[in-house]
Design a protein around this motif. Sequence first.
Motif, PDB file in Angstrom:
ATOM      1  N   SER A 136       1.258  14.429  24.270  1.00 39.26           N
ATOM      2  CA  SER A 136       1.065  13.836  25.617  1.00 39.26           C
ATOM      3  C   SER A 136      -0.335  14.538  26.168  1.00 39.26           C
ATOM      4  N   SER A 137      -0.712  15.820  25.621  1.00 46.92           N
ATOM      5  CA  SER A 137      -1.829  16.506  26.496  1.00 46.92           C
ATOM      6  C   SER A 137      -3.125  16.371  25.702  1.00 46.92           C
ATOM      7  N   SER A 173      -6.452  15.579  26.952  1.00 45.97           N
ATOM      8  CA  SER A 173      -7.196  16.197  28.072  1.00 45.97           C
ATOM      9  C   SER A 173      -8.242  17.290  27.573  1.00 45.97           C
TER      10      SER A 173
END
Length: 281
Positions: A158-159, A162
């Motif tokens: 999910s990260s 970034s």
Amino acid sequence: MAIMIKNNRQCSPEKSSIFVASLAGLIAGALLISVFHQATNNNYLCSNASTKLTEHTVSPIQLEAILHYATSTVIPQQTFAEISVSYDVLKSLSPCNFLVFGLGHDSVMWNSLNPLGTTIFLEEDPTWIQVVLGKSPNLRAHTVKYRTMLLQSDALLSSYKSEPLCSPNEAYLRGNDKCKLSLSNLPSEVYDTEWDVIMIDAPRGYFPKAPGRMSAIFSAAVMARRRQGSGVTHVFLHDVDRKVEKEYAMEFLCRKYLKNEVGRLWHFEIPRNETASDKFC
């Protein structure tokens, strides 16, 4: 793969014998391919039907593989049907560059199925490498230090977007410490070789603090997308019945590149990246 060896499956003598006989057939086929390939390259064959092969080169690993599986009660983790999928690809490409995540009893087999090519194994356990190489010194293996744990798989998935150096157009491997999914500390020959076939059957991924296969899957995708030569990169992923393997495959290897599904094995054909996109798939 090391897990399979340390916790060997028990098989009935009948099933083991049938499997070994089938496996020996695959290896013998690869041996014949190498013989005829060598003969062709050295002009030992001609149109005269009476011409015989006067000399050829057979890799010791092929003979070792036949002897190994003919005398062993331990069989590879993958089923014969699963192995056959990879064998068909290796047979069509050999000699090729073959990268295998994991080292185990099936490593002798994989090495023998790419007889004139380059096959390298990546293993997380240095002690286990010494055990396997002690029995099969012809194998080429390197230790890998993974920076992830299975319990981090959801957070990493999910990260990762970034971090710019994890993005499809910016991601690379060697020295890329900012992207935690990147295998940044592999031996130089792994980075310097363009891999035609990648098998992911390791590292361990069955308990929370195990490394999990997140980095292996991501890094295989990056290698395939950064391919410079023509053609596709064949990526095989085993244990796709597990959540992490399945989710990461769909995120980085892509369903549109999935060409074959047999048992717990998925076969992807991934082209090099030629378009600017903010998604892998």
